[in-house]
Every structure is written in structure tokens, then in C-alpha cells.
Write a protein that holds these residues in place. Structure first.
Motif, PDB file in Angstrom:
ATOM      1  N   LEU A 105      45.064  65.678  36.706  1.00  0.00           N
ATOM      2  CA  LEU A 105      43.697  66.076  36.372  1.00  0.00           C
ATOM      3  C   LEU A 105      42.937  64.937  35.701  1.00  0.00           C
ATOM      4  O   LEU A 105      41.753  64.711  35.985  1.00  0.00           O
ATOM      5  CB  LEU A 105      43.726  67.303  35.458  1.00  0.00           C
ATOM      6  N   LEU A 106      43.614  64.220  34.800  1.00  0.00           N
ATOM      7  CA  LEU A 106      42.969  63.091  34.127  1.00  0.00           C
ATOM      8  C   LEU A 106      42.540  62.014  35.121  1.00  0.00           C
ATOM      9  O   LEU A 106      41.583  61.273  34.869  1.00  0.00           O
ATOM     10  CB  LEU A 106      43.921  62.478  33.096  1.00  0.00           C
ATOM     11  N   ASN A 107      43.256  61.939  36.245  1.00  0.00           N
ATOM     12  CA  ASN A 107      42.931  60.932  37.262  1.00  0.00           C
ATOM     13  C   ASN A 107      42.066  61.485  38.388  1.00  0.00           C
ATOM     14  O   ASN A 107      41.959  60.878  39.453  1.00  0.00           O
ATOM     15  CB  ASN A 107      44.231  60.350  37.838  1.00  0.00           C
ATOM     16  N   GLY A 108      41.442  62.656  38.138  1.00  0.00           N
ATOM     17  CA  GLY A 108      40.440  63.160  39.064  1.00  0.00           C
ATOM     18  C   GLY A 108      40.972  63.870  40.293  1.00  0.00           C
ATOM     19  O   GLY A 108      40.229  64.087  41.253  1.00  0.00           O
ATOM     20  N   MET A 109      42.241  64.260  40.293  1.00  0.00           N
ATOM     21  CA  MET A 109      42.810  64.958  41.435  1.00  0.00           C
ATOM     22  C   MET A 109      42.460  66.451  41.377  1.00  0.00           C
ATOM     23  O   MET A 109      42.314  67.010  40.288  1.00  0.00           O
ATOM     24  CB  MET A 109      44.336  64.787  41.456  1.00  0.00           C
ATOM     25  N   ASP A 110      42.334  67.098  42.555  1.00  0.00           N
ATOM     26  CA  ASP A 110      42.101  68.545  42.541  1.00  0.00           C
ATOM     27  C   ASP A 110      43.440  69.281  42.483  1.00  0.00           C
ATOM     28  O   ASP A 110      44.502  68.698  42.703  1.00  0.00           O
ATOM     29  CB  ASP A 110      41.265  68.986  43.738  1.00  0.00           C
ATOM     30  N   LYS A 111      43.391  70.583  42.207  1.00  0.00           N
ATOM     31  CA  LYS A 111      44.616  71.334  41.931  1.00  0.00           C
ATOM     32  C   LYS A 111      45.525  71.447  43.150  1.00  0.00           C
ATOM     33  O   LYS A 111      46.752  71.417  43.025  1.00  0.00           O
ATOM     34  CB  LYS A 111      44.261  72.713  41.380  1.00  0.00           C
ATOM     35  N   ARG A 129      41.741  50.727  35.723  1.00  0.00           N
ATOM     36  CA  ARG A 129      42.561  51.880  35.303  1.00  0.00           C
ATOM     37  C   ARG A 129      42.836  52.846  36.446  1.00  0.00           C
ATOM     38  O   ARG A 129      43.882  53.492  36.473  1.00  0.00           O
ATOM     39  CB  ARG A 129      41.873  52.602  34.138  1.00  0.00           C
ATOM     40  N   GLY A 130      41.922  52.942  37.383  1.00  0.00           N
ATOM     41  CA  GLY A 130      42.144  53.819  38.528  1.00  0.00           C
ATOM     42  C   GLY A 130      43.077  53.243  39.571  1.00  0.00           C
ATOM     43  O   GLY A 130      43.526  53.959  40.474  1.00  0.00           O
ATOM     44  N   GLU A 131      43.372  51.951  39.450  1.00  0.00           N
ATOM     45  CA  GLU A 131      44.209  51.270  40.435  1.00  0.00           C
ATOM     46  C   GLU A 131      45.683  51.225  40.040  1.00  0.00           C
ATOM     47  O   GLU A 131      46.528  50.897  40.870  1.00  0.00           O
ATOM     48  CB  GLU A 131      43.722  49.819  40.616  1.00  0.00           C
ATOM     49  N   HIS A 190      48.970  60.045  40.858  1.00  0.00           N
ATOM     50  CA  HIS A 190      47.699  59.770  41.529  1.00  0.00           C
ATOM     51  C   HIS A 190      47.819  58.716  42.626  1.00  0.00           C
ATOM     52  O   HIS A 190      46.824  58.239  43.157  1.00  0.00           O
ATOM     53  CB  HIS A 190      46.647  59.350  40.499  1.00  0.00           C
ATOM     54  N   ASN A 191      49.072  58.346  42.946  1.00  0.00           N
ATOM     55  CA  ASN A 191      49.376  57.421  44.045  1.00  0.00           C
ATOM     56  C   ASN A 191      48.649  56.079  43.909  1.00  0.00           C
ATOM     57  O   ASN A 191      47.979  55.614  44.838  1.00  0.00           O
ATOM     58  CB  ASN A 191      49.014  58.066  45.392  1.00  0.00           C
ATOM     59  N   PRO A 192      48.806  55.408  42.762  1.00  0.00           N
ATOM     60  CA  PRO A 192      48.145  54.117  42.570  1.00  0.00           C
ATOM     61  C   PRO A 192      48.770  53.035  43.447  1.00  0.00           C
ATOM     62  O   PRO A 192      49.931  53.148  43.854  1.00  0.00           O
ATOM     63  CB  PRO A 192      48.395  53.820  41.085  1.00  0.00           C
ATOM     64  N   SER A 193      48.015  51.996  43.713  1.00  0.00           N
ATOM     65  CA  SER A 193      48.524  50.909  44.564  1.00  0.00           C
ATOM     66  C   SER A 193      49.299  49.873  43.762  1.00  0.00           C
ATOM     67  O   SER A 193      50.032  49.062  44.334  1.00  0.00           O
ATOM     68  CB  SER A 193      47.365  50.227  45.292  1.00  0.00           C
ATOM     69  N   ILE A 194      49.138  49.897  42.427  1.00  0.00           N
ATOM     70  CA  ILE A 194      49.810  48.928  41.559  1.00  0.00           C
ATOM     71  C   ILE A 194      50.575  49.671  40.475  1.00  0.00           C
ATOM     72  O   ILE A 194      50.057  50.606  39.860  1.00  0.00           O
ATOM     73  CB  ILE A 194      48.797  47.960  40.928  1.00  0.00           C
TER      74      ILE A 194
END
Length: 242
Positions: free
Chosen positions: A101-107, A73-75, A150-154
Motif C-alpha cells: 500500500l505504501l508503494n501505491g499498489m491496489d489490493k 525511492r520508487g525504483e 512492489h517488484n522494484p528493478s533495483i
């Protein structure tokens, strides 16, 4: 990299996806082409960990779909066509930021990323307006930004231009090309051979849950002696080449 291995999905007695296998290398766009009900959306929902397969698996960036779905899910980033599913009372910026935020990014990171995506997708005029009165094209732009914040690779795109006008469709196509240039691995589903022809390095034609052909676009033309990709598609799903 994505490797799908004998993936199947049954809903009671209905076989939606029937032991399909294919591979998508890093930085490539793979087109999953099929009519409505062929199994495209079910396949992508399985790869997105939204549905559990009945059998088979996939390996996504080295993680096994069956045993490590939470790592997958993080990918990935996911964009489904049709209803964008935005929060109407939030602004476009707030909708995108919430998924960051759901994907753990800071503000700070989120704000920089939202500004970047707003420029790329030409959303400056409405980025701080509430989403409730947006046009379908505006909503789809926000949905695209939300899926990639969140800039995923896929990336998994399921008919992302469904219902969009020519201008909005062009922006989506250009964005997918830009993602490819960034080295993203992309599966793009569509029922339009013309759209797949513009965007994809390789295509898998799915019919009644089965992959009936998989090749590069040029490989399809050579194999079937036909320049018109739509004619090839119709021949395959219509049984002409059996």
C-alpha cells in the motif's frame, strides 16, 4: 543501472565513505565486500536515500541521487540484515501488504503478489500468523517479501543473511539468484568472501571507506595469482599487496 560517482559521507570528523565510484549494469549482482565498519552499510543507506551524501552522487535508473531522491525511492527495494523491523501484532501477510500500500499498489495486486512470494519463500505455513513469535529466519523471509512486494528493478541487500541458519541462508541465496534471473540489478553487501563468490558477478572491496579493488572474481584470481578469494581479501585489507 547504478552508477556511483565520487560518493563521500562524513560524520563530523569521521570519514565513513571516501569518494568511492563504481558501476553496476542492469541484471548484474555487485558484491560490496568489507569488514564491519568498512562503510558498506553507510554506502547502501545513501543509495537508498536514507542518508544524504556529504559530496558526490549516484545515478539510479537515470535519476540523480542528489536532486531526485523521491523518484529513486520508487525504483528500489531495500533489505538490511539484523532486526527485521516487523509489526509484531500484524500477520506476515499484513506486514507485506502494508508495504504494498505504501508503494501505491491496489489490493488485488497486493493479494496476488503476497501469494506468489509466499510460495517462492516457503511461507505458506505462517503467512497468516502474527509476526511477534516468529523465528529470526521466518522474520527475514517476511522482510525479504516486504522489500520486493512492489517488484522494484533495483535491490539493495545489506548482509541479509546475518544471524540466519543454513536453511534460511540458502533460501535467501536462491531468492537473490532468482531476482538476477528476472533481470534485477542488485548490490549485495557482505563480509563473507564465500557468500560473495556464490552470488556476485563483480566485487568491490571496501576498506576504511575506500574501494581498494574492483573486479570480477576471476579477474581478482588472475591479478593476484591466488585461487582462494578469502586470501585475496585478507591481503588487500591487510596491506599485503601495497
Amino acid at each position: 543501472m547504478i552508477e556511483v560517482i565520487k560518493l563521500s559521507k562524513k560524520f563530523k570528523e569521521i570519514v565513513a565513505v571516501n569518494s568511492i565510484s563504481f558501476k553496476v549494469d542492469k541484471g548484474k549482482v555487485f558484491g560490496l565486500l568489507g569488514e564491519n565498519g568498512a562503510g558498506k552499510t553507510t554506502t547502501l543507506r545513501i543509495l537508498a536515500t536514507m542518508l544524504k551524501p556529504t559530496s558526490g552522487t549516484a545515478v539510479i535508473n537515470g535519476y540523480d541521487l542528489a536532486s531526485e531522491p523521491e523518484k529513486i525511492r520508487g525504483e528500489i527495494g531495500i533489505l538490511f540484515g539484523g532486526e527485521a523491523g516487523l509489526y509484531d501484532r500484524l500477520t506476515a501477510r499484513e506486514n507485506i501488504a502494508y508495504f504494498g500500500l505504501l508503494n501505491g499498489m491496489d489490493k488485488v495486486e497486493i493479494n496476488e503478489r503476497v501469494d506468489e512470494l509466499s510460495r517462492i519463500l516457503e511461507m505458506e505455513d505462517f503467512i497468516d500468523r502474527r509476526a511477534g513469535k516468529f523465528s529470526k529466519g521466518m522474520k527475514q523471509k517476511v522482510a525479504i517479501a516486504r522489500s520486493i512486494v512492489h517488484n522494484p528493478s533495483i535491490m539493495l541487500f545489506d548482509e541479509p543473511t546475518s544471524g540466519l541458519d543454513v536453511s534460511a541462508t540458502r533460501i535467501v541465496h536462491n531468492f537473490i539468484k532468482e531476482l538476477k534471473n528476472q533481470g534485477k540489478t542488485i548490490i549485495f553487501s557482505s563480509h563473507s568472501m564465500d557468500e560473495v563468490g556464490k552470488l556476485c558477478d563483480e566485487v568491490g572491496i571496501i576498506h576504511k571507506g575506500n574501494i581498494v579493488e574492483q573486479s570480477t572474481l576471476e579477474g581478482l584470481r588472475k591479478k593476484y595469482g591466488e585461487d582462494d578469494l578469502e586470501e585475496i581479501f585478507m591481503g588487500l585489507v591487510g596491506g599485503k599487496y601495497e
